[in-house]
Design an enzyme around this catalytic site. Structure first.
Site, PDB file in Angstrom:
ATOM      1  N   SER A 151       0.829  -1.200   0.000  1.00  0.00           N
ATOM      2  CA  SER A 151       0.000   0.000   0.000  1.00  0.00           C
ATOM      3  C   SER A 151       0.867   1.256   0.000  1.00  0.00           C
ATOM      4  CB  SER A 151      -0.974  -0.023   1.186  1.00  0.00           C
ATOM      5  OG  SER A 151      -1.923   0.996   1.102  1.00  0.00           O
ATOM      6  N   ASP A 318      -0.974   1.383  -4.509  1.00  0.00           N
ATOM      7  CA  ASP A 318      -1.880   0.390  -5.113  1.00  0.00           C
ATOM      8  C   ASP A 318      -3.256   0.967  -5.392  1.00  0.00           C
ATOM      9  OD1 ASP A 318      -2.550   0.466  -2.345  1.00  0.00           O
ATOM     10  OD2 ASP A 318      -3.536  -1.478  -2.524  1.00  0.00           O
ATOM     11  N   ARG A 321      -6.350   4.074  -1.831  1.00  0.00           N
ATOM     12  CA  ARG A 321      -6.627   5.260  -1.018  1.00  0.00           C
ATOM     13  C   ARG A 321      -6.721   6.495  -1.907  1.00  0.00           C
ATOM     14  NH1 ARG A 321      -3.585   4.960   4.782  1.00  0.00           N
ATOM     15  NH2 ARG A 321      -3.733   2.710   5.136  1.00  0.00           N
TER      16      ARG A 321
END
Length: 556
Positions: A151, A318, A321
């Protein structure tokens, strides 16, 4: 706060990419060391190859465990796999493919040989399984997936996530079994796991190409009112922050004819173009004012009050968010969630009238007030997007969101879109909001504050060792003997989430004007204190101090 937070990274801040990737193969973890075992947190197994925490052995063993898990569940459909732009993602992706191909698992890899955002993998799994009507949790023919990503974590890190047939993050039953079995394989000899090695890998019949980009982008108009964005001429600046969404934003602009500029199209696993986060580390956190400093500066109004874009957005590596920047600056994630919720539930006539709003219990109470005013139900769950999956899947939850700038919502017709976080649709939604209402999300937040009150929200860390963190995660409400929090009567002491009665892995204490939640970190010797006050910054500081004292007393 680091003295260079928010400033451009210097050469000495950058990783040695060759060293990180070489360590992936050269360092073999010690399975007796707790810090070098496979551990699945809320977003999969994460660590750095340099620390012996994310290496070839981990990925081979974890993938072998996933092969066994899906066989035990009767899952024999294709496995969709994606990866982000971290240095460790490609070698880990290849290691996983070697194990999957040898096991006879049909694997869908990106047809461009490129990066794949997390939401694109989730959408692919759900569409393959005929969601929502035909979706079963286990059984023959079902697809599942893996996303190789840590992430927003720093460039030295790697991450590995498993998504079952429901398309979302695996629950703790699955991840617990997979991690335990992976560690058994580490101990018994991971090198004995069958693999397809060398140039034969991509000629193997189990490795099949799939156009993730077109499959995802071509359906976005079923989720977002893209016609409204185009017709209003909203000027969009999209910054992928060097992540997996880079080609997706260019494709969105081209396919739908939007006035959209990819602010930074560069991809470099060292991330030399990033500004440093609060602690001096490079971190692709699109909700951080420091990590987003460059884009924020771009959106500073000139002497005439103009900005180059009406809406600017960021995504993490990724793309699960989102960060929203207007002429007013970077929006607080909680503020944007509250605005997005009110807009969606008043502009999606195709959604079920009974669809609820899902939020994590560490998200702002402003959301509670907004939802109550709309007459909708609120479902408050522990941290972890997996808790929203069942509701998004059957349409009983229209929107699920986390305070850390992760969310997803239904298609316009009320059916499931993604059961994992989708930073791309949340970024596009900001432009839809402006196009339809004529106001930016930050302007709408000001209006919400006028109706529901202004709150101050923050997260801070406090030291805690391994034993203290374990005790915090196992607290009982009776362990908290205080009756007041920062001068106000305590109204609730929670260790289980009211929305689904699941353990929160910590403690939440509320009053009518404020709350705090304390949770142990999964990766550091600290616990996290989330707190919010509707009485101002001074009261928030009192709440935070009281939280430390309450937790310390409860931990003994």
């Amino acid at each position: 706060m680091h003295e260079r937070a928010g400033t451009l990274a210097l050469p000495e801040d950058l990783i040695d990419v060759d060293e990180v990737t070489a360590s992936y193969y050269d360092i073999e973890p010690d399975p007796t060391n707790p810090d070098q075992r496979v551990v699945f947190g809320t977003s999969g197994h994460r660590g750095s190859s340099l620390d012996g925490a994310f290496n070839e052995a981990h990925i081979v063993a974890t993938t072998a465990a996933i092969v066994e898990y899906r066989a035990a569940q009767g899952i024999d459909g294709p496995l969709f796999i994606g990866r982000d732009t971290h240095a460790l993602s490609e070698p880990a992706w290849r290691s996983a493919l070697e194990v999957l191909a040898a096991a006879g698992v049909t694997v869908k890899v990106d047809s461009r040989g490129s990066y794949t955002p997390t939401p694109a993998v989730s959408v692919a799994i759900l569409c393959a399984n005929g969601a929502p009507e035909a979706l079963r949790t286990t059984g023959a023919g079902l697809a599942d997936g893996i996303v190789v990503t840590p992430s927003h974590n720093p460039p030295r890190d790697g991450g590995f996530k498993y998504n079952p047939p429901n398309g979302g993050p695996a629950d703790s039953d699955a991840t617990g079994w997979i991690a335990a079995r992976a560690n058994e394989i580490l101990e018994s000899g991971w090198r004995s796991v069958p693999r397809v090695i060398g140039s034969d890998l991509f000629e193997h019949p189990c490795i099949q190409a799939f156009d993730y980009l077109d499959h995802y982008v071509s359906q976005l108009d079923q989720v977002i009112d893209i016609d409204a964005i185009r017709d209003a001429g909203v000027r969009i600046g999209a910054d992928p922050l060097g992540g997996a969404s880079v080609d997706y934003w260019a494709a969105i602009s081209e396919r739908y004819g939007l006035d959209l500029t990819v602010v930074n199209p560069n991809v470099d696993p060292a991330w030399p173009f990033m500004t440093l986060d609060w602690d001096g580390k490079i971190r692709m956190d699109c909700s951080s004012p420091n990590a987003m400093a460059s884009l924020r500066h771009t959106m500073t109004p000139g002497p005439d009050g103009s900005t180059p874009y009406d809406i600017a957005t960021g995504n993490d590596a990724d793309s699960d968010r989102h960060g929203i920047v207007t002429a007013d600056g970077l929006m607080n994630p909680n503020h944007y969630l509250a605005v997005a919720i009110e807009y969606l539930f008043t502009h999606r006539p195709g959604w079920p009238a009974t669809a609820a709003v899902g939020k994590t219990l560490v998200s702002s109470s402003l959301i509670d007030r907004v939802v109550a005013a709309m007459g909708r139900s609120l479902i408050e769950v522990p941290v972890g997007f997996k808790h929203f999956v069942p509701g998004l899947l059957d349409g009983s939850v229209g929107f699920g969101g986390e305070e850390s700038a992760g969310a997803s919502f239904l298609r316009k017709d009320g059916t499931v879109w993604s059961t994992d976080k989708d930073g791309i649709i949340l970024a596009l939604l900001a432009s839809e909001i402006l196009a339809v209402t004529g106001k930016t999300p930050s302007q709408l937040h000001v209006e919400q504050v006028e109706r529901f009150g202004a709150s101050v929200y923050a997260r801070v860390d406090a030291p805690a060792n391994r034993e203290q963190k374990a005790k915090l995660a196992a607290l009982d409400p009776s362990d908290v003997t205080a009756t007041e929090l920062a001068g106000d009567p305590i109204t609730a002491k929670l260790v289980r989430a009211p929305g689904n009665d699941a353990p929160i892995g910590g403690l939440k204490v509320t009053t009518d004007a404020a709350w705090f939640a304390a949770r142990p970190s999964g990766t550091e010797d600290v616990y996290k204190i989330y707190a919010e006050s509707f009485k101002g910054a001074e009261h928030l500081a009192e709440v935070q101090q009281a939280a430390r004292e309450l937790v310390s007393a409860a931990l003994g």
